[in-house]
Design a protein around this motif. Structure first.
Motif, PDB file in Angstrom:
ATOM      1  N   LEU A 188       0.805  -1.218   0.000  1.00  0.00           N
ATOM      2  CA  LEU A 188       0.000   0.000   0.000  1.00  0.00           C
ATOM      3  C   LEU A 188       0.840   1.271   0.000  1.00  0.00           C
ATOM      4  O   LEU A 188       0.451   2.282  -0.580  1.00  0.00           O
ATOM      5  CB  LEU A 188      -0.931   0.003   1.219  1.00  0.00           C
ATOM      6  CG  LEU A 188      -2.042  -1.042   1.199  1.00  0.00           C
ATOM      7  CD1 LEU A 188      -2.799  -1.025   2.521  1.00  0.00           C
ATOM      8  CD2 LEU A 188      -2.978  -0.805   0.040  1.00  0.00           C
ATOM      9  N   THR A 189       1.981   1.249   0.688  1.00  0.00           N
ATOM     10  CA  THR A 189       2.800   2.455   0.795  1.00  0.00           C
ATOM     11  C   THR A 189       4.014   2.423  -0.126  1.00  0.00           C
ATOM     12  O   THR A 189       4.907   3.253   0.011  1.00  0.00           O
ATOM     13  CB  THR A 189       3.272   2.666   2.245  1.00  0.00           C
ATOM     14  OG1 THR A 189       4.079   1.550   2.641  1.00  0.00           O
ATOM     15  CG2 THR A 189       2.105   2.839   3.178  1.00  0.00           C
ATOM     16  N   GLY A 190       4.051   1.494  -1.064  1.00  0.00           N
ATOM     17  CA  GLY A 190       5.155   1.409  -2.002  1.00  0.00           C
ATOM     18  C   GLY A 190       5.411   2.696  -2.776  1.00  0.00           C
ATOM     19  O   GLY A 190       6.567   3.123  -2.895  1.00  0.00           O
ATOM     20  N   PRO A 191       4.371   3.334  -3.311  1.00  0.00           N
ATOM     21  CA  PRO A 191       4.616   4.601  -4.018  1.00  0.00           C
ATOM     22  C   PRO A 191       5.188   5.696  -3.118  1.00  0.00           C
ATOM     23  O   PRO A 191       6.043   6.473  -3.553  1.00  0.00           O
ATOM     24  CB  PRO A 191       3.227   4.997  -4.521  1.00  0.00           C
ATOM     25  CG  PRO A 191       2.479   3.725  -4.616  1.00  0.00           C
ATOM     26  CD  PRO A 191       2.999   2.871  -3.499  1.00  0.00           C
ATOM     27  N   PHE A 192       4.753   5.745  -1.880  1.00  0.00           N
ATOM     28  CA  PHE A 192       5.304   6.728  -0.942  1.00  0.00           C
ATOM     29  C   PHE A 192       6.780   6.462  -0.673  1.00  0.00           C
ATOM     30  O   PHE A 192       7.609   7.374  -0.706  1.00  0.00           O
ATOM     31  CB  PHE A 192       4.519   6.703   0.372  1.00  0.00           C
ATOM     32  CG  PHE A 192       5.150   7.509   1.467  1.00  0.00           C
ATOM     33  CD1 PHE A 192       5.104   8.889   1.434  1.00  0.00           C
ATOM     34  CD2 PHE A 192       5.811   6.889   2.512  1.00  0.00           C
ATOM     35  CE1 PHE A 192       5.699   9.642   2.439  1.00  0.00           C
ATOM     36  CE2 PHE A 192       6.401   7.620   3.514  1.00  0.00           C
ATOM     37  CZ  PHE A 192       6.350   9.002   3.477  1.00  0.00           C
ATOM     38  N   ILE A 193       7.120   5.202  -0.416  1.00  0.00           N
ATOM     39  CA  ILE A 193       8.514   4.839  -0.147  1.00  0.00           C
ATOM     40  C   ILE A 193       9.374   5.113  -1.372  1.00  0.00           C
ATOM     41  O   ILE A 193      10.465   5.681  -1.266  1.00  0.00           O
ATOM     42  CB  ILE A 193       8.603   3.358   0.295  1.00  0.00           C
ATOM     43  CG1 ILE A 193       7.890   3.162   1.627  1.00  0.00           C
ATOM     44  CG2 ILE A 193      10.046   2.895   0.375  1.00  0.00           C
ATOM     45  CD1 ILE A 193       7.706   1.708   2.022  1.00  0.00           C
ATOM     46  N   GLY A 194       8.884   4.731  -2.541  1.00  0.00           N
ATOM     47  CA  GLY A 194       9.620   5.003  -3.772  1.00  0.00           C
ATOM     48  C   GLY A 194       9.794   6.485  -4.026  1.00  0.00           C
ATOM     49  O   GLY A 194      10.840   6.929  -4.505  1.00  0.00           O
ATOM     50  N   GLY A 195       8.784   7.275  -3.705  1.00  0.00           N
ATOM     51  CA  GLY A 195       8.869   8.719  -3.879  1.00  0.00           C
ATOM     52  C   GLY A 195       9.908   9.344  -2.965  1.00  0.00           C
ATOM     53  O   GLY A 195      10.637  10.259  -3.370  1.00  0.00           O
ATOM     54  N   GLN A 196       9.985   8.857  -1.729  1.00  0.00           N
ATOM     55  CA  GLN A 196      10.987   9.369  -0.792  1.00  0.00           C
ATOM     56  C   GLN A 196      12.405   9.061  -1.277  1.00  0.00           C
ATOM     57  O   GLN A 196      13.290   9.928  -1.254  1.00  0.00           O
ATOM     58  CB  GLN A 196      10.775   8.764   0.598  1.00  0.00           C
ATOM     59  CG  GLN A 196       9.502   9.178   1.268  1.00  0.00           C
ATOM     60  CD  GLN A 196       9.507  10.647   1.622  1.00  0.00           C
ATOM     61  OE1 GLN A 196      10.479  11.169   2.136  1.00  0.00           O
ATOM     62  NE2 GLN A 196       8.418  11.319   1.334  1.00  0.00           N
ATOM     63  N   ILE A 197      12.611   7.840  -1.728  1.00  0.00           N
ATOM     64  CA  ILE A 197      13.934   7.450  -2.207  1.00  0.00           C
ATOM     65  C   ILE A 197      14.273   8.183  -3.504  1.00  0.00           C
ATOM     66  O   ILE A 197      15.406   8.617  -3.710  1.00  0.00           O
ATOM     67  CB  ILE A 197      14.006   5.922  -2.382  1.00  0.00           C
ATOM     68  CG1 ILE A 197      13.865   5.255  -1.017  1.00  0.00           C
ATOM     69  CG2 ILE A 197      15.296   5.496  -3.071  1.00  0.00           C
ATOM     70  CD1 ILE A 197      13.684   3.764  -1.065  1.00  0.00           C
ATOM     71  N   SER A 198      13.284   8.358  -4.370  1.00  0.00           N
ATOM     72  CA  SER A 198      13.506   9.086  -5.624  1.00  0.00           C
ATOM     73  C   SER A 198      13.848  10.548  -5.364  1.00  0.00           C
ATOM     74  O   SER A 198      14.735  11.108  -6.023  1.00  0.00           O
ATOM     75  CB  SER A 198      12.261   8.985  -6.499  1.00  0.00           C
ATOM     76  OG  SER A 198      12.408   9.738  -7.668  1.00  0.00           O
ATOM     77  N   ALA A 199      13.171  11.174  -4.420  1.00  0.00           N
ATOM     78  CA  ALA A 199      13.469  12.570  -4.088  1.00  0.00           C
ATOM     79  C   ALA A 199      14.884  12.707  -3.545  1.00  0.00           C
ATOM     80  O   ALA A 199      15.609  13.647  -3.911  1.00  0.00           O
ATOM     81  CB  ALA A 199      12.458  13.093  -3.072  1.00  0.00           C
ATOM     82  N   PHE A 200      15.300  11.770  -2.700  1.00  0.00           N
ATOM     83  CA  PHE A 200      16.662  11.795  -2.174  1.00  0.00           C
ATOM     84  C   PHE A 200      17.681  11.629  -3.297  1.00  0.00           C
ATOM     85  O   PHE A 200      18.687  12.344  -3.353  1.00  0.00           O
ATOM     86  CB  PHE A 200      16.849  10.711  -1.121  1.00  0.00           C
ATOM     87  CG  PHE A 200      18.253  10.599  -0.614  1.00  0.00           C
ATOM     88  CD1 PHE A 200      18.776  11.572   0.205  1.00  0.00           C
ATOM     89  CD2 PHE A 200      19.051   9.524  -0.960  1.00  0.00           C
ATOM     90  CE1 PHE A 200      20.079  11.486   0.672  1.00  0.00           C
ATOM     91  CE2 PHE A 200      20.341   9.427  -0.502  1.00  0.00           C
ATOM     92  CZ  PHE A 200      20.864  10.407   0.321  1.00  0.00           C
ATOM     93  N   THR A 201      17.418  10.704  -4.202  1.00  0.00           N
ATOM     94  CA  THR A 201      18.323  10.474  -5.325  1.00  0.00           C
ATOM     95  C   THR A 201      18.423  11.711  -6.205  1.00  0.00           C
ATOM     96  O   THR A 201      19.520  12.080  -6.645  1.00  0.00           O
ATOM     97  CB  THR A 201      17.840   9.269  -6.151  1.00  0.00           C
ATOM     98  OG1 THR A 201      17.720   8.137  -5.288  1.00  0.00           O
ATOM     99  CG2 THR A 201      18.806   8.946  -7.272  1.00  0.00           C
ATOM    100  N   ASN A 202      17.296  12.363  -6.465  1.00  0.00           N
ATOM    101  CA  ASN A 202      17.323  13.577  -7.274  1.00  0.00           C
ATOM    102  C   ASN A 202      18.133  14.684  -6.615  1.00  0.00           C
ATOM    103  O   ASN A 202      18.882  15.398  -7.289  1.00  0.00           O
ATOM    104  CB  ASN A 202      15.901  14.064  -7.550  1.00  0.00           C
ATOM    105  CG  ASN A 202      15.164  13.168  -8.518  1.00  0.00           C
ATOM    106  OD1 ASN A 202      15.771  12.471  -9.316  1.00  0.00           O
ATOM    107  ND2 ASN A 202      13.848  13.176  -8.428  1.00  0.00           N
ATOM    108  N   VAL A 203      18.006  14.837  -5.311  1.00  0.00           N
ATOM    109  CA  VAL A 203      18.783  15.859  -4.597  1.00  0.00           C
ATOM    110  C   VAL A 203      20.277  15.556  -4.700  1.00  0.00           C
ATOM    111  O   VAL A 203      21.094  16.454  -4.945  1.00  0.00           O
ATOM    112  CB  VAL A 203      18.327  15.955  -3.125  1.00  0.00           C
ATOM    113  CG1 VAL A 203      19.311  16.753  -2.291  1.00  0.00           C
ATOM    114  CG2 VAL A 203      16.947  16.559  -3.045  1.00  0.00           C
TER     115      VAL A 203
END
Length: 88
Positions: free
Chosen positions: A64-79
């Motif tokens: 259920l929270t996979g998109p949230f977790i992926g979004g957090q990791i993606s935002a960190f990677t982008n930074v």
């Protein structure tokens, strides 16, 4: 890169890990406490009774929270990539 940049990256990495893992950890803790309470009340001390509901609950929360977790990791990677591109 100086000490302030390194500290900022480490702080952001720790915050990302905490926010990404929070839903799974909280659900595992709640299910564990609930099962422990049931075991204490019924005096049934079966070890598999603890693991199976926790695994099922964790898998549901991850789904259920996979998109949230992926979004957090993606935002960190982008930074991090933006900092590398800009030369820190």
């Amino acid at each position: 890169m100086n000490e302030a940049d390194a500290l900022d990256i480490v702080q952001y990495a720790v915050w990302t890990v905490l926010t990404a893992s929070a839903p799974v950890v909280l659900v595992a803790m709640a299910v564990g406490i609930g099962i422990a309470l049931i075991q204490a009340l019924t005096q049934v001390q079966e070890i598999t009774l603890t693991f199976v509901p926790k695994i099922v609950a964790i898998m549901l929360v991850v789904a259920l929270t996979g998109p949230f977790i992926g979004g957090q990791i993606s935002a960190f990677t982008n930074v991090i990539f933006e900092r590398i591109q800009n030369g820190f």
